[in-house]
Design a protein around this motif. Sequence first.
Motif, short mmCIF file in Angstrom:
data_model
loop_
_atom_site.label_atom_id
_atom_site.label_comp_id
_atom_site.label_asym_id
_atom_site.label_seq_id
_atom_site.Cartn_x
_atom_site.Cartn_y
_atom_site.Cartn_z
N THR A 1 2.60 1.81 -3.38
CA THR A 1 1.71 2.44 -4.36
C THR A 1 1.64 3.94 -4.15
O THR A 1 1.72 4.73 -5.10
N ALA A 2 1.52 4.37 -2.89
CA ALA A 2 1.42 5.81 -2.58
C ALA A 2 2.68 6.55 -3.00
O ALA A 2 2.61 7.63 -3.61
N ARG A 3 3.85 5.98 -2.73
CA ARG A 3 5.08 6.69 -3.09
C ARG A 3 5.27 6.69 -4.60
O ARG A 3 5.82 7.65 -5.15
N THR B 1 0.83 -1.21 0.00
CA THR B 1 0.00 0.00 0.00
C THR B 1 0.87 1.26 0.00
O THR B 1 0.62 2.21 -0.75
N TRP C 1 -6.00 11.49 1.75
CA TRP C 1 -5.58 11.60 0.35
C TRP C 1 -6.70 12.12 -0.55
O TRP C 1 -7.82 11.64 -0.50
N VAL D 1 2.85 6.90 -6.83
CA VAL D 1 1.97 7.96 -7.34
C VAL D 1 2.63 9.32 -7.18
O VAL D 1 2.66 10.14 -8.11
N ASP E 1 -5.81 9.63 -6.17
CA ASP E 1 -6.21 8.23 -6.31
C ASP E 1 -5.02 7.35 -5.99
O ASP E 1 -4.02 7.34 -6.72
N MET E 2 -5.07 6.63 -4.89
CA MET E 2 -3.96 5.81 -4.45
C MET E 2 -4.16 4.32 -4.76
O MET E 2 -3.55 3.46 -4.12
N LYS E 3 -4.99 4.02 -5.74
CA LYS E 3 -5.22 2.63 -6.12
C LYS E 3 -4.43 2.26 -7.37
O LYS E 3 -4.07 3.10 -8.15
#
Length: 412
Positions: A196-198, A193, A407, A200, A410-412
């Motif tokens: 993915t955030a980093r 998870t 957030w 983005v 979109d962090m998906k």
Amino acid sequence: MVQAQVQEKYAELTLKKGVNLQKGQAVMINAPIEGAEFTRIVARKAYEMGAKDVHINWVDDELTLLKYENAPDEVITNYPEWKVKLHDTFAEDGAAVVNIRSTNPDLLKDIDPSRVAKATKAAAEAMVNFRKYTMNDRIPWTIISIPSKDWAKKIFPDKSAEDAVASLWEAILKIVRVDQDDPVAAWDKHNETLRTAREVLNKKSYQKLIFQAPGTDLEMELPEGHIWKGGSAVAETGVTFNPNMPTEEVFSVPHKYGVNGTVSSTKPLNYGGSLIDNFSLTFKDGKVVDFQAEQGEEVLKHLLDSDEGARRLGEIALVPDESPVSQSGLIFYNTLFDENASCHIALGKAYPTNLEGGATMDLEELDKHGVNDSLVHVDFMIGSDKMDIDGITADGKSEPVFRNGTWALDMK
């Protein structure tokens, strides 16, 4: 006291996901005397996993306080050479380093802050070489926490010492996911998870972040080539490890000359055995030019005067309000936990690994890229459910990154 079986799960998680201990590797553990029972479990687990050596550096709050109360300045400011050599020897051998924290937040509240500042600076100067190993991810290292009676009573003042410790154990184990059936698998999912955030944020490559919240109006430039990191890290040997447990942040490096405006704290900062609370800092061209605090203002002044770099920023970390630390509703008076409850920034030294090629740059090169250096690195919390953050793109457009503490991307 929490059941031994649960402590075993925590110790195993620390070694498997915290430092990812390898067979034949040495382990150095910094641990409190009060946590001897748990520390022995970690040591036994390490040997069972194939560690060639486990060395414990014991810390005792009461002895620390006695030294500050009685030792002369020349002793307080003399960091022993043998301690430096000990740490450097283990680092040069590629050891894994486990830091177990449980210090009483109010331990040194009645000690002259100038004495604490002198001792902290002396230790930082002496350990410069060792810190290169950790801040450049040359060796695997991790920080975890276990309860102590004084710390637990600070968080749960209306409970008996025994019940407070039990409650703090329960909170810690839940936040670090030890309460789950398979904590290692839970951490693998959590690291994904954060990865993915980093990713983005790295694709966005913002030139600037703008923070708006009650008491905060701050504009922060980001260096060209900055990198967002978070969750697991990779050591020089290729071993993946988790420096902080818990961790809910993705973090990068602010431009040391590009921060302007005012920022206010949202949680107390435990620094040097004293609390700094309800404080604000005003920046101009990256440097703190004004500050105030309702509690611990003198301690804050000594922190800012540690060296030239202490008045500049070395880290920006984004943490959504739905973090399990935040949702616990507790103030831990412990930076490892409180920083993972909200967005935070750090005064002092930046992680060179947050810049492309930074790990191989000297201090002059890092400075040219806007990366700060200092003897200190002190995180403090600025986020809340009222925090809004906007990112400024390379073409000058503004887009929401956080809204109401969570957030907006979109962090998906």
